[in-house]
Structures are given as structure tokens and as C-alpha cells.
Design an enzyme around this catalytic site. Structure first.
Site, mmCIF file in Angstrom:
data_model
loop_
_atom_site.group_PDB
_atom_site.id
_atom_site.type_symbol
_atom_site.label_atom_id
_atom_site.label_comp_id
_atom_site.label_asym_id
_atom_site.label_seq_id
_atom_site.Cartn_x
_atom_site.Cartn_y
_atom_site.Cartn_z
ATOM 1 C CE1 TYR A 1 -3.014 -3.061 0.493
ATOM 2 C CE2 TYR A 1 -3.533 -2.311 2.700
ATOM 3 C CZ TYR A 1 -3.702 -3.210 1.670
ATOM 4 O OH TYR A 1 -4.585 -4.253 1.832
ATOM 5 C CG HIS B 1 -1.001 -8.676 0.531
ATOM 6 N ND1 HIS B 1 -0.611 -7.371 0.605
ATOM 7 C CD2 HIS B 1 -2.334 -8.639 0.299
ATOM 8 C CE1 HIS B 1 -1.659 -6.581 0.425
ATOM 9 N NE2 HIS B 1 -2.712 -7.336 0.230
HETATM 10 N N1 LIG Z 1 -5.747 -8.716 1.899
HETATM 11 C C1 LIG Z 1 -6.089 -8.215 0.727
HETATM 12 O O1 LIG Z 1 -5.738 -8.742 -0.337
HETATM 13 C C2 LIG Z 1 -6.952 -6.992 0.685
HETATM 14 C C3 LIG Z 1 -7.616 -6.654 -0.503
HETATM 15 C C4 LIG Z 1 -8.438 -5.514 -0.500
HETATM 16 C C5 LIG Z 1 -8.567 -4.768 0.670
HETATM 17 N N2 LIG Z 1 -7.880 -5.104 1.812
HETATM 18 C C6 LIG Z 1 -7.985 -4.305 3.060
HETATM 19 O O2 LIG Z 1 -9.361 -4.135 3.382
HETATM 20 C C7 LIG Z 1 -9.659 -2.742 3.485
HETATM 21 C C8 LIG Z 1 -11.102 -2.467 3.079
HETATM 22 O O3 LIG Z 1 -11.392 -2.944 1.783
HETATM 23 P P1 LIG Z 1 -11.612 -1.959 0.528
HETATM 24 O O4 LIG Z 1 -10.840 -0.737 0.760
HETATM 25 O O5 LIG Z 1 -11.365 -2.776 -0.683
HETATM 26 O O6 LIG Z 1 -13.185 -1.686 0.508
HETATM 27 P P2 LIG Z 1 -14.362 -1.316 1.534
HETATM 28 O O7 LIG Z 1 -13.830 -0.956 2.863
HETATM 29 O O8 LIG Z 1 -15.389 -2.380 1.426
HETATM 30 O O9 LIG Z 1 -14.996 -0.036 0.832
HETATM 31 C C9 LIG Z 1 -14.306 1.176 0.733
HETATM 32 C C10 LIG Z 1 -15.187 2.135 -0.097
HETATM 33 O O10 LIG Z 1 -16.431 2.315 0.586
HETATM 34 C C11 LIG Z 1 -16.682 3.704 0.799
HETATM 35 N N3 LIG Z 1 -17.266 3.812 2.162
HETATM 36 C C12 LIG Z 1 -16.624 3.689 3.344
HETATM 37 N N4 LIG Z 1 -17.488 3.824 4.372
HETATM 38 C C13 LIG Z 1 -18.709 4.036 3.838
HETATM 39 C C14 LIG Z 1 -20.008 4.247 4.366
HETATM 40 N N5 LIG Z 1 -20.220 4.270 5.679
HETATM 41 N N6 LIG Z 1 -21.044 4.434 3.506
HETATM 42 C C15 LIG Z 1 -20.834 4.412 2.161
HETATM 43 N N7 LIG Z 1 -19.636 4.205 1.582
HETATM 44 C C16 LIG Z 1 -18.573 4.033 2.420
HETATM 45 C C17 LIG Z 1 -15.353 4.386 0.672
HETATM 46 O O11 LIG Z 1 -15.512 5.664 0.091
HETATM 47 P P3 LIG Z 1 -15.083 7.005 0.881
HETATM 48 O O12 LIG Z 1 -13.590 6.958 1.000
HETATM 49 O O13 LIG Z 1 -15.588 8.087 -0.029
HETATM 50 O O14 LIG Z 1 -15.776 6.965 2.209
HETATM 51 C C18 LIG Z 1 -14.585 3.486 -0.289
HETATM 52 O O15 LIG Z 1 -14.830 3.857 -1.628
HETATM 53 C C19 LIG Z 1 -8.598 -2.108 2.571
HETATM 54 O O16 LIG Z 1 -8.489 -0.722 2.784
HETATM 55 C C20 LIG Z 1 -7.387 -2.900 2.946
HETATM 56 O O17 LIG Z 1 -6.868 -2.454 4.187
HETATM 57 C C21 LIG Z 1 -7.100 -6.219 1.837
#
Ligand SMILES: NC(=O)c1ccc[n+]([C@@H]2O[C@H](COP(=O)([O-])OP(=O)(O)OC[C@H]3O[C@@H](n4cnc5c(N)ncnc54)[C@H](OP(=O)(O)O)[C@@H]3O)[C@@H](O)[C@H]2O)c1
Length: 272
Positions: A47, A105
Site C-alpha cells: 500500500y 498477502h
Molecule cells: N488482503 C487483501 O488482499 C486486501 C484486498 C483488499 C482490501 N484489503 C484491506 O481491506 C480494506 C477495506 O477494503 P476496501 O478498501 O477494498 O473496501 P471497503 O472498505 O469495502 O470499501 C471502501 C469504499 O467504501 C466507501 N465507504 C466507506 N465507508 C462508507 C459508508 N459508511 N457508507 C458508504 N460508503 C462508504 C469508501 O468511500 P469514501 O472513502 O468516499 O468513504 C470506499 O470507496 C482495505 O483498505 C485494505 O486495508 C485487503
């Protein structure tokens, strides 16, 4: 805060995901999240924000031993010496002596899993990680990893939200005493306009996102939603004062569908 307990680890049920958060925005969000009561921060070497996550940790003034910090080793560093060097680099950037959880990862079939797990366990023995685990592992890989790893694995971090059925992985983790940590827990924001979640939320005075996160933690899953907006930090952690009924839990689980997976790459394993 509620915790998910797994093979000795106590993982706060809600954490802040930091993928795509960069620079000052990242540091400010981490700091603000901790001030609002978050005690779990998820980052990764790939990241490219470990330095800013570290800045946010320190700026918050929350005691180090109250915060659960996860980072992940990228797949090109899975050869044993590389893994140790890469973990040292992560710790230097975070300016921490240890992380609470260190994950592989993604699986990387090009390096024998037993070798990588041996190195991961070694890094733990050296005191660089309190707990170790995996991410994006399938049932077969979880079983192979548990058999090959000299130290207990605390979790499998996988994509999990109402549109994706993860029953098989959840059951495999439960058999091994491992936690499931849900990434993309609000389906990358797609649940915002979901009619079913919004309707259920109306009955509890909660948003669709809050219902979605509550559904996860009621299954004893830890969830790491990401937001770049300060106001949503509070929304995403304000989920400990209501309970979904059995009927509501079943209705939400029924939303899973074959096209629900959002994260897939050519190097991904053959999913369950
Ligand atoms: N291990 C892996 O391979 C892997 C893969 C993917 C992700 N991850 C981890 O998991 C975390 C979360 O997953 P993600 O970032 O893919 O997606 P997520 O948390 O499911 O969704 C993030 C999105 O949702 C929006 N959001 C956040 N809170 C909200 C709410 N209360 N209402 C409406 N929309 C909202 C955000 O926009 P705004 O910013 O505009 O609020 C952003 O666009 C990552 O940041 C990372 O740390 C790990």
C-alpha cells in the site's frame, strides 16, 4: 470494542483499512480513527503508506499496547531471507518494534509454502510480530498452511461481504481456531445503495453500511472498512449498540451471488 479471539490473538472486531490512503490524508485518518475509538489498523507493504500509518499512530497519542496493527508481506518477498528483510523494512517505516499481526498477502505457488511459513514463524520468534496469519487463502491452502507452519496462524484475511458467500473458508478457519478478517467488508462501497440493507437499517436507525458491518461482526468476523472521509469513520464504528435478528441475518446472507467477488487477479488461487 468487541474482539475476535483466535489462536491467542485478540483482534478488535472493527479496524480501519488503509488501502489507497496516501500521504497526509492517510496519517490524518489513522490519527482521527484512533481518537474516535478504533484500535485496529490494517496496512500492507504494497500500500506504500506504512510510514504515514506510523505517523498517524504516533499523532493519536493512544498507547501502543492498546492498538492492534496489521501489515502484510508482498508475494515477491516470500523467500525466507527476503521475508525477514521485508518485515524489518515495514517495521522501520512504521517506526514500531513489532506489529500485532503479520500476514502473507496472497499465496505464491512459486515459493514452497513451508519455506515461507518457516520464515514467517521465525520472524515471530524474533519478536517482530506478535501473531502471524495469511490472506486470500482457500480451504485447501489453509489446511496446507496449518500443517506446515511451526507456529499457530491467527487468521485468514479474505474478501467478505453480503454479496460473497464465504461459508467454506469460515468453516475451515473455525476448524483451525483461526479468525476470519473481512476485507472489502462493505463491498467497496457498493452496499451504500442496497435496498435490503437500507430497509433493515431503517428498523434500527442505522445506515446500510452499519447493517452490513454488524452482520459481519455478529458472525464473529473482524471487519476492516476503509474510508477517506472523517465523518464515515464514526459511522463505521457505531455498530455496537444494536443487534440483527436471526431472520435479518439469514436475509442478508441470502444476498450472496455467483458474481459477488470483487477482487480477482490472474495470480489468485482457484477460489472455493
Ligand atoms: N488482503 C487483501 O488482499 C486486501 C484486498 C483488499 C482490501 N484489503 C484491506 O481491506 C480494506 C477495506 O477494503 P476496501 O478498501 O477494498 O473496501 P471497503 O472498505 O469495502 O470499501 C471502501 C469504499 O467504501 C466507501 N465507504 C466507506 N465507508 C462508507 C459508508 N459508511 N457508507 C458508504 N460508503 C462508504 C469508501 O468511500 P469514501 O472513502 O468516499 O468513504 C470506499 O470507496 C482495505 O483498505 C485494505 O486495508 C485487503
Amino acid at each position: 470494542m468487541q474482539f475476535v479471539e483466535a489462536n491467542g490473538a485478540k483482534i478488535p472486531a472493527i479496524g480501519l483499512g488503509t488501502w489507497e490512503l496516501r500521504g497526509r490524508t492517510c496519517a490524518r485518518l489513522v490519527e482521527q480513527a484512533l481518537r474516535l475509538g478504533y484500535r485496529h489498523i490494517d496496512t500492507a507493504q504494497i500500500y506504500e503508506n506504512e510510514r504515514e500509518v506510523g505517523d498517524g499512530l504516533r499523532a493519536s497519542k493512544v498507547k501502543r499496547d492498546e492498538i492492534f496493527v496489521t501489515t502484510k508481506v508482498w508475494t515477491t518477498h516470500f523467500a525466507p531471507n527476503d521475508l525477514e528483510r521485508s518485515t524489518r523494512e515495514s517495521l522501520t517505516k512504521l517506526r514500531l518494534t513489532e506489529v500485532d499481526l503479520l500476514l502473507l498477502h496472497w499465496p505464491n505457488p512459486q515459493v514452497p509454502l513451508a519455506e515461507t511459513l518457516g520464515a514467517l514463524a521465525h520472524v515471530r520468534k524474533l519478536g517482530m510480530a506478535r501473531h502471524i496469519g495469511v490472506s486470500n487463502f482457500t480451504v485447501a491452502l489453509i489446511e496446507e498452511a496449518v500443517a506446515a507452519c511451526p507456529e499457530p496462524l491467527a487468521c485468514d484475511q479474505v474478501e467478505y461481504h453480503p454479496y460473497l458467500d464465504q461459508t467454506k473458508v469460515r468453516e475451515a478457519c473455525a476448524r483451525q481456531g483461526m479468525a476470519v478478517v473481512a476485507y472489502s467488508p462493505i463491498a467497496k462501497g457498493r452496499i451504500k445503495n442496497d435496498q435490503t440493507l437500507a430497509r433493515i437499517g431503517q428498523g434500527h436507525g442505522k445506515s446500510a453500511a452499519q447493517v452490513c458491518l454488524r452482520w459481519l461482526i455478529q458472525q464473529n468476523v473482524s471487519a476492516i472498512p476503509r474510508t477517506s472521509r472523517i465523518e464515515r469513520l464514526s459511522e463505521n464504528i457505531d455498530i455496537f449498540d444494536f443487534v440483527l435478528s436471526d431472520e435479518e441475518m439469514i436475509e442478508i446472507s441470502g444476498m450472496a451471488n455467483a458474481k459477488g467477488r470483487l477482487t480477482d487477479f490472474g495470480f489468485a488461487p482457484k477460489w472455493d
